[in-house]
Write a protein that holds these residues in place. Structure first.
Motif, PDB file in Angstrom:
ATOM      1  N   ASP A 123      23.018  31.818  60.670  1.00  0.00           N
ATOM      2  CA  ASP A 123      24.153  30.903  60.835  1.00  0.00           C
ATOM      3  C   ASP A 123      24.748  31.093  62.225  1.00  0.00           C
ATOM      4  OD1 ASP A 123      25.944  28.930  60.200  1.00  0.00           O
ATOM      5  OD2 ASP A 123      26.638  29.894  58.351  1.00  0.00           O
ATOM      6  N   PHE A 182      28.463  30.367  64.586  1.00  0.00           N
ATOM      7  CA  PHE A 182      29.896  30.081  64.560  1.00  0.00           C
ATOM      8  C   PHE A 182      30.328  29.866  66.007  1.00  0.00           C
ATOM      9  CE2 PHE A 182      28.519  33.169  61.421  1.00  0.00           C
ATOM     10  CZ  PHE A 182      28.830  32.525  60.230  1.00  0.00           C
ATOM     11  N   GLY A 223      31.037  29.583  56.772  1.00  0.00           N
ATOM     12  CA  GLY A 223      31.369  29.199  58.140  1.00  0.00           C
ATOM     13  C   GLY A 223      32.775  28.693  58.350  1.00  0.00           C
TER      14      GLY A 223
END
Length: 343
Positions: A257, A259, A297
């Motif tokens: 992921d 960010f 997130g």
């Protein structure tokens, strides 16, 4: 049509039944104590003459007390009573900026790394230097201590990492592989492996038994600033000058992921792996701390207050975990009675 059914489900409260404290340090020369749940600054610690670059915090006595050590561009370490924002003393000896810290609070000792190329071992009570470790050919940017093994790992502008024996006071291994300054390092406690991040944009996983790089990971577009590793689940969180944080699968060496809400370099982070939440500090551009739920997130909060880049951050995550455990032990639903849904 039931319009209410179209509204998003309210998110569960991130800190049910608790208000964890957070300590930050900044290029504005200050440290700040925050109520993380409210995002409010409760104390400002003033004493450094130049930017405060790093910190180590002992939250074990919270909420009655807490203490910290900070390192600065003014070449000093400062010892603090965090709860009362009182300066307890100064440790001097470095001839360059103090870039990284690690503390063994039970043994009342601390390690500091500096741009003068030295690492120093300090007696916290006496505020005296007990040993100086020399060997790097450039400024030391980061360190990771394994107190139980009497070892520390440092990363330097000379592009190397060095493994130190704290009892004997010597370098037992030099790790070569990065092609740029090493800004971040994490050694697994009690095990012969480590992870580093560098200005060459790579994360490298090291086998300390033979001193070789086992894997290299490249996704960041600019230098890697900070790392947090959950060795048990083989996950890593990294931050970068490219203004992003990346969550990695350490076994597959692939990002899970990303960010990317900070408009400035993300200099520091502190991760609660059990709770799947973290804080990140950045600047220039925003000079803020962001609180994240990295399970999906979601950025829970952006915290303002510092007038310069945020270089270090530490949260008492244990306070949040204790509150949930105590509520469950009493048969209380943590999502009830002010412990639940955020507005």
């Amino acid at each position: 049509m039931d319009w209410a059914s179209l509204l998003p489900e309210p998110r569960p409260q991130m800190f049910p039944g608790s208000s964890p404290p957070m300590l930050t340090c900044s290029s504005d020369k200050t440290l700040r104590l925050w109520n993380l749940k409210k995002g409010e600054c409760e104390r400002t610690l003033v004493g450094h003459e130049r930017a405060a670059l790093c910190l180590a915090v002992d939250w074990s006595g919270w909420p009655e007390k807490a203490r910290a050590i900070s390192g600065s561009l003014d070449h000093t370490l400062m010892h603090w009573d965090v709860r009362n924002a009182v300066w307890l003393g100064k440790m001097e000896g470095h001839t360059g900026a103090v870039s990284a810290l690690a503390a063994d609070w039970m043994a009342e000792q601390a390690l500091s790394a500096s741009y003068d190329g030295d690492m120093r071992l300090w007696d916290i009570v006496e505020r005296q230097c007990r040993r100086v470790f020399q060997g790097h050919k450039g400024p030391i940017c980061c360190l990771s201590a394994d107190w139980s093994a009497s070892q520390a790992l440092t990363g330097s502008q000379d592009s190397t990492l060095k493994l130190w024996d704290l009892e004997v006071g010597i370098c037992v291994q030099t790790l070569v592989g990065h092609t740029g300054p090493v800004w971040a390092v994490n050694k697994e406690l009690g095990c012969p492996q480590a992870l580093s991040g560098s200005c060459d944009r790579h994360l490298m996983r090291w086998d300390l038994r033979c001193g070789t790089c086992a894997r290299a990971m490249l996704q960041h577009q600019r230098p890697v600033c900070a790392l947090s590793v959950d060795w048990e689940t083989s996950q890593v969180m990294s931050s970068s000058v490219d203004r992003t944080l990346l969550l990695w699968d350490l076994d597959d060496c692939e990002p899970l992921d990303k960010f990317d809400l900070h408009p400035g370099t993300v200099w520091c982070l502190h991760v609660d792996w059990l709770g799947r939440r973290m804080v990140s500090g950045a600047g220039p551009g925003d000079n803020t701390v962001r609180l994240w739920d990295f399970s999906d997130g979601h950025c829970e909060m952006e915290i303002f207050g510092h007038q310069g880049s945020v270089w270090g951050v530490d949260v008492d995550w244990a306070t949040a975990h204790r509150a949930v455990a105590e509520a469950e032990g009493l048969g209380i639903d943590p999502e009830v009675e002010g412990l639940g849904v955020r507005s």
